[in-house]
Design an enzyme around this catalytic site. Structure first.
Site, PDB file in Angstrom:
ATOM      1  N   ARG A 168      -1.366  50.580  44.333  1.00 50.97           N
ATOM      2  CA  ARG A 168      -2.475  51.169  43.577  1.00 50.97           C
ATOM      3  C   ARG A 168      -3.047  50.101  42.643  1.00 50.97           C
ATOM      4  O   ARG A 168      -2.339  49.169  42.234  1.00 50.97           O
ATOM      5  CB  ARG A 168      -1.979  52.362  42.759  1.00 50.97           C
ATOM      6  CG  ARG A 168      -3.051  52.936  41.841  1.00 50.97           C
ATOM      7  CD  ARG A 168      -2.541  54.052  40.968  1.00 50.97           C
ATOM      8  NE  ARG A 168      -3.433  54.279  39.831  1.00 50.97           N
ATOM      9  CZ  ARG A 168      -3.289  55.248  38.958  1.00 50.97           C
ATOM     10  NH1 ARG A 168      -2.299  56.114  39.088  1.00 50.97           N
ATOM     11  NH2 ARG A 168      -4.130  55.364  37.942  1.00 50.97           N
ATOM     12  N   HIS A 169      -4.331  50.234  42.310  1.00 47.68           N
ATOM     13  CA  HIS A 169      -4.932  49.400  41.277  1.00 47.68           C
ATOM     14  C   HIS A 169      -4.420  49.886  39.920  1.00 47.68           C
ATOM     15  O   HIS A 169      -4.915  50.884  39.369  1.00 47.68           O
ATOM     16  CB  HIS A 169      -6.460  49.495  41.316  1.00 47.68           C
ATOM     17  CG  HIS A 169      -7.089  48.890  42.519  1.00 47.68           C
ATOM     18  ND1 HIS A 169      -6.945  47.560  42.854  1.00 47.68           N
ATOM     19  CD2 HIS A 169      -7.887  49.426  43.482  1.00 47.68           C
ATOM     20  CE1 HIS A 169      -7.625  47.305  43.959  1.00 47.68           C
ATOM     21  NE2 HIS A 169      -8.193  48.423  44.371  1.00 47.68           N
ATOM     22  N   VAL A 170      -3.443  49.226  39.360  1.00 48.96           N
ATOM     23  CA  VAL A 170      -2.869  49.643  38.080  1.00 48.96           C
ATOM     24  C   VAL A 170      -2.207  48.438  37.424  1.00 48.96           C
ATOM     25  O   VAL A 170      -1.640  47.570  38.101  1.00 48.96           O
ATOM     26  CB  VAL A 170      -1.846  50.787  38.278  1.00 48.96           C
ATOM     27  CG1 VAL A 170      -0.645  50.327  39.090  1.00 48.96           C
ATOM     28  CG2 VAL A 170      -1.403  51.365  36.939  1.00 48.96           C
TER      29      VAL A 170
END
Length: 339
Positions: A168-170
């Site tokens: 995930r983009h995190v």
């Protein structure tokens, strides 16, 4: 005096009219013969005899199989386990647990516009091929999380079936801070200027997933701004180009601390520390083939054969169509997790 005539048992009279003497009857006199009936349990039919022989034959064959194979037949073990778990566990111990690869928990907190779309495509193919659990999220634009959101996301990811790879983009998450097992991290970055150029056009025209994708991402952007030449944007010092967010990559390695969002030495040093302690590999997009080769060597359970898949002309030719149908892929090995 007349002698009493000796009476023999054969005369037909009972020699012991008052009962047999204590201790049993003496040997029969005069060679008398008595019939002793067979005991009831020794009486059996031909069918009973066949059943006994068949049982004996099965037992002998089972013993032979035990000696030849070095262990008891499987059906005997299952039978013993069914009849009593305690006896089975005493002899053989608990059933062996599932052997997991090391590491069995991998996180790819992918940096935006650094080739992550291609890597996720490869991961979907690899998860079907190798059977690991690909855990993804439908949230793409929330990289900074509150404390409660961090706890919820870490809880959901930690309870996923292992081996798993979460992507995930995190920004970096410290699982151990909230009592979870710290996973192994991987990531890919690129030259900051190249990333800025890619993001500049992506905000205006989207990607391959749909013709109206850009309208969804920047619905309020005016037409003259959308078609603004990047050279003019830089030369005329437009806000978007005067602050190109070259610091954008650092928080993905620094973490969720508020100071990680402030460009400076503290955030950079913390990012370097996390890379050294928690990241197995941080690749460079400009050298993607070398990165994929290293991933195949370091994490074979997840990335075995990834380089050949990446170089496959059929995969390359169908990449656009595949990405266009991104949401229509079978998700039987994928979980969608919300923070």
């Amino acid at each position: 005096m007349k002698k009493k005539q000796q009476q023999h048992p054969s005369s037909g009279e009972d020699p012991w009219p008052h009962g047999a003497p204590v201790g049993g009857a003496p040997p029969c006199l005069g060679g008398c013969k008595r019939r002793i009936p067979l005991l009831p349990f020794l009486r059996f039919s031909l069918r009973d005899y066949g059943f006994c022989m068949a049982t004996l034959l099965v037992f002998c064959l089972g013993s032979l199989f035990y000696q030849l194979s070095g262990g008891p037949p499987r059906f005997l073990l299952d039978l013993r386990q069914y009849l009593g778990n305690s006896t089975y566990l005493d002899d053989h111990g608990p059933p062996p647990s599932k052997v997991l690869p090391f590491p069995s928990q991998v996180v790819y907190n992918r940096v935006g516009k650094c080739g992550s779309r291609t890597v996720v495509l490869l991961l979907r193919i690899l998860s079907e091929k190798h059977g690991f659990n690909l855990v993804t999220s439908d949230i793409h634009n929330k990289t900074r999380l509150t404390k409660n959101e961090q706890m919820e996301l870490i809880k959901n990811v930690s309870t996923a079936e292992q081996p798993y790879l979460f992507t995930r983009h995190v920004h970096f998450l410290n699982f151990s801070r909230f009592g979870g097992d710290q996973p192994v991290y991987i990531n890919i970055i690129r030259d900051p200027v190249s990333r800025f150029l890619s993001n500049y056009f992506f905000r205006r025209f989207g990607d391959w997933r749909g013709e109206q994708n850009h309208m969804i991402r920047t619905p309020s952007m005016r037409q003259e701004e959308r078609y603004l030449d990047i050279n003019e944007c830089i030369l005329e010092n437009y806000p978007e180009c005067s602050n190109p967010r070259l610091f954008y990559i650092i928080p993905y390695f620094c973490g969720q601390h508020p100071r990680c969002r402030e460009p400076g030495e503290w955030a950079l040093e913390r990012a370097k520390m996390n890379v050294n302690e928690n990241f197995l590999l941080v690749g460079i997009l400009e050298e993607l083939e070398d990165v994929l080769l290293l991933l195949e060597r370091f994490l074979p359970h997840y990335f075995k054969g990834v380089l050949s898949i990446y170089k496959d002309p059929g995969i390359a030719a169908g990449e656009l169509a595949f990405l266009s149908a991104f949401q229509k892929l079978p998700l039987n090995s994928t979980h969608w997790i919300h923070p």
